[in-house]
Scaffold this motif. Structure first.
Motif, PDB file in Angstrom:
ATOM      1  N   ALA A  69       0.748  -1.218   0.108  1.00 27.33           N
ATOM      2  CA  ALA A  69      -0.134   0.108   0.030  1.00 27.33           C
ATOM      3  C   ALA A  69       0.793   1.233   0.169  1.00 27.33           C
ATOM      4  O   ALA A  69       0.647   2.281  -0.950  1.00 27.33           O
ATOM      5  CB  ALA A  69      -0.933   0.186   1.209  1.00 27.33           C
ATOM      6  N   ALA A  70       1.929   1.183   0.889  1.00 29.17           N
ATOM      7  CA  ALA A  70       2.756   2.273   0.741  1.00 29.17           C
ATOM      8  C   ALA A  70       3.417   2.376  -0.641  1.00 29.17           C
ATOM      9  O   ALA A  70       3.646   3.595  -1.027  1.00 29.17           O
ATOM     10  CB  ALA A  70       4.028   2.199   1.865  1.00 29.17           C
ATOM     11  N   GLY A  71       3.867   1.517  -1.259  1.00 29.10           N
ATOM     12  CA  GLY A  71       4.426   1.581  -2.496  1.00 29.10           C
ATOM     13  C   GLY A  71       3.748   1.989  -3.413  1.00 29.10           C
ATOM     14  O   GLY A  71       4.066   2.931  -4.292  1.00 29.10           O
ATOM     15  N   PHE A  72       2.343   1.742  -3.302  1.00 30.62           N
ATOM     16  CA  PHE A  72       1.248   2.656  -4.282  1.00 30.62           C
ATOM     17  C   PHE A  72       1.168   4.326  -4.274  1.00 30.62           C
ATOM     18  O   PHE A  72       1.257   4.874  -5.209  1.00 30.62           O
ATOM     19  CB  PHE A  72       0.063   1.899  -4.192  1.00 30.62           C
ATOM     20  CG  PHE A  72      -0.232   0.603  -5.076  1.00 30.62           C
ATOM     21  CD1 PHE A  72      -0.145   0.651  -6.374  1.00 30.62           C
ATOM     22  CD2 PHE A  72      -0.501  -0.460  -4.325  1.00 30.62           C
ATOM     23  CE1 PHE A  72      -0.125  -0.766  -6.975  1.00 30.62           C
ATOM     24  CE2 PHE A  72      -0.633  -1.927  -4.835  1.00 30.62           C
ATOM     25  CZ  PHE A  72      -0.453  -1.898  -6.246  1.00 30.62           C
ATOM     26  N   HIS A 129       6.085  -6.598  -9.734  1.00 22.71           N
ATOM     27  CA  HIS A 129       5.239  -6.583 -10.950  1.00 22.71           C
ATOM     28  C   HIS A 129       4.898  -5.063 -10.962  1.00 22.71           C
ATOM     29  O   HIS A 129       4.829  -4.732 -12.169  1.00 22.71           O
ATOM     30  CB  HIS A 129       3.977  -7.548 -10.739  1.00 22.71           C
ATOM     31  CG  HIS A 129       2.996  -7.353 -11.580  1.00 22.71           C
ATOM     32  ND1 HIS A 129       2.883  -7.952 -12.870  1.00 22.71           N
ATOM     33  CD2 HIS A 129       1.844  -6.757 -11.553  1.00 22.71           C
ATOM     34  CE1 HIS A 129       1.841  -7.409 -13.481  1.00 22.71           C
ATOM     35  NE2 HIS A 129       0.957  -6.774 -12.759  1.00 22.71           N
ATOM     36  N   HIS A 130       4.399  -4.372  -9.902  1.00 22.59           N
ATOM     37  CA  HIS A 130       3.951  -3.079 -10.006  1.00 22.59           C
ATOM     38  C   HIS A 130       4.716  -2.118 -10.105  1.00 22.59           C
ATOM     39  O   HIS A 130       4.376  -0.987 -10.670  1.00 22.59           O
ATOM     40  CB  HIS A 130       2.955  -2.922  -8.625  1.00 22.59           C
ATOM     41  CG  HIS A 130       1.626  -3.874  -8.780  1.00 22.59           C
ATOM     42  ND1 HIS A 130       0.718  -3.586  -9.629  1.00 22.59           N
ATOM     43  CD2 HIS A 130       1.242  -4.756  -7.861  1.00 22.59           C
ATOM     44  CE1 HIS A 130      -0.148  -4.469  -9.378  1.00 22.59           C
ATOM     45  NE2 HIS A 130       0.134  -5.297  -8.296  1.00 22.59           N
ATOM     46  N   PHE A 131       6.253  -2.229  -9.419  1.00 25.41           N
ATOM     47  CA  PHE A 131       6.867  -1.175  -9.238  1.00 25.41           C
ATOM     48  C   PHE A 131       8.250  -1.482  -9.983  1.00 25.41           C
ATOM     49  O   PHE A 131       8.989  -0.514 -10.209  1.00 25.41           O
ATOM     50  CB  PHE A 131       7.233  -0.810  -7.774  1.00 25.41           C
ATOM     51  CG  PHE A 131       5.830  -0.478  -7.174  1.00 25.41           C
ATOM     52  CD1 PHE A 131       4.965   0.347  -7.519  1.00 25.41           C
ATOM     53  CD2 PHE A 131       5.726  -1.408  -5.991  1.00 25.41           C
ATOM     54  CE1 PHE A 131       3.479   0.288  -6.996  1.00 25.41           C
ATOM     55  CE2 PHE A 131       4.320  -1.127  -5.000  1.00 25.41           C
ATOM     56  CZ  PHE A 131       3.376  -0.316  -5.753  1.00 25.41           C
ATOM     57  N   GLY A 132       8.694  -2.553 -10.102  1.00 26.40           N
ATOM     58  CA  GLY A 132       9.829  -3.018 -10.934  1.00 26.40           C
ATOM     59  C   GLY A 132      11.092  -3.053  -9.970  1.00 26.40           C
ATOM     60  O   GLY A 132      12.069  -3.770 -10.213  1.00 26.40           O
ATOM     61  N   CYS A 133      11.008  -2.560  -8.634  1.00 23.29           N
ATOM     62  CA  CYS A 133      12.587  -2.593  -8.096  1.00 23.29           C
ATOM     63  C   CYS A 133      12.114  -2.995  -6.617  1.00 23.29           C
ATOM     64  O   CYS A 133      11.356  -2.632  -5.645  1.00 23.29           O
ATOM     65  CB  CYS A 133      12.435  -1.009  -7.688  1.00 23.29           C
ATOM     66  SG  CYS A 133      12.806  -0.060  -9.211  1.00 23.29           S
ATOM     67  N   VAL A 134      12.945  -4.281  -6.506  1.00 24.88           N
ATOM     68  CA  VAL A 134      13.100  -5.195  -5.490  1.00 24.88           C
ATOM     69  C   VAL A 134      14.615  -5.424  -5.163  1.00 24.88           C
ATOM     70  O   VAL A 134      15.314  -5.964  -6.008  1.00 24.88           O
ATOM     71  CB  VAL A 134      12.502  -6.525  -5.473  1.00 24.88           C
ATOM     72  CG1 VAL A 134      12.446  -7.367  -4.334  1.00 24.88           C
ATOM     73  CG2 VAL A 134      10.926  -5.947  -5.507  1.00 24.88           C
ATOM     74  N   LEU A 135      15.007  -5.084  -3.890  1.00 24.55           N
ATOM     75  CA  LEU A 135      16.365  -5.418  -3.760  1.00 24.55           C
ATOM     76  C   LEU A 135      16.379  -6.781  -2.639  1.00 24.55           C
ATOM     77  O   LEU A 135      15.563  -6.759  -1.707  1.00 24.55           O
ATOM     78  CB  LEU A 135      17.077  -4.441  -3.068  1.00 24.55           C
ATOM     79  CG  LEU A 135      17.407  -3.126  -4.053  1.00 24.55           C
ATOM     80  CD1 LEU A 135      18.194  -2.355  -3.176  1.00 24.55           C
ATOM     81  CD2 LEU A 135      18.021  -3.387  -5.256  1.00 24.55           C
ATOM     82  N   SER A 136      17.170  -7.782  -2.924  1.00 22.91           N
ATOM     83  CA  SER A 136      17.218  -9.326  -2.190  1.00 22.91           C
ATOM     84  C   SER A 136      17.993  -8.975  -1.062  1.00 22.91           C
ATOM     85  O   SER A 136      17.757 -10.043  -0.210  1.00 22.91           O
ATOM     86  CB  SER A 136      16.914 -10.038  -3.017  1.00 22.91           C
ATOM     87  OG  SER A 136      15.979 -10.273  -3.920  1.00 22.91           O
TER      88      SER A 136
END
Length: 159
Positions: A108-111, A145-152
């Protein structure tokens, strides 16, 4: 990306939610390197019907478990608009996000961050998913999927 052009949003890392000690420690370490704000979920049934609709409530007086430059109280899944405005005023290139419920509250914060043009990036190793997937893998997939940016992992921060 240079950490000086980033900020950290810590979502609901508070005692009402089971937060692994390693995640609290990892977030605390990162707060020393980048401007940090946090949200804390508090119960107010008149604002958000947790008890009436979900049969559960967060505490009415929880505190954030990690240091932050500013803490924003929220009621429900979304961060308050004041938190987004605060981040916009920092004029950062992106906002790193971590915390509790990667597939709900963090998402929700990401949106809200995305809609504000703040380039949200999930820090998966510092996040916990909901009871559907405590590993945060579902949240990371939705985030990607929605924002494209994930660091693992931490090495991807390029500190």
């Amino acid at each position: 990306m240079d950490l000086s052009k980033q900020a950290l949003l810590v979502v609901d890392v508070q005692s009402s939610f089971h937060v692994p000690d390693a995640i609290v420690a990892g977030i605390t370490e990162l707060t020393r390197k980048v401007p940090t704000i946090a949200t804390v979920e508090r119960h107010n049934e008149a604002v958000t019907p947790f008890l009436g609709q979900l049969g559960w409530t967060p505490s009415a007086n929880d505190k954030c478990l990690v240091p932050a430059d500013k803490v924003f109280i929220k009621h429900g899944y979304l961060p308050p608009k004041a938190a987004i405005d605060y981040l916009k005023d920092l004029t950062v290139d992106r906002v790193l996000v971590c915390g509790i419920q990667a597939d709900t509250c963090c998402l929700a914060a990401g949106f809200m961050l995305f809609d504000a043009g703040l380039r949200p990036t999930l820090l998966k190793w510092l996040s916990v998913g909901s009871s559907l997937d405590r590993s945060a893998t579902l949240g990371a997939k939705l985030w990607k999927h929605h924002f494209g940016c994930v660091l693992s992992e931490p090495s991807e921060l390029q500190i």
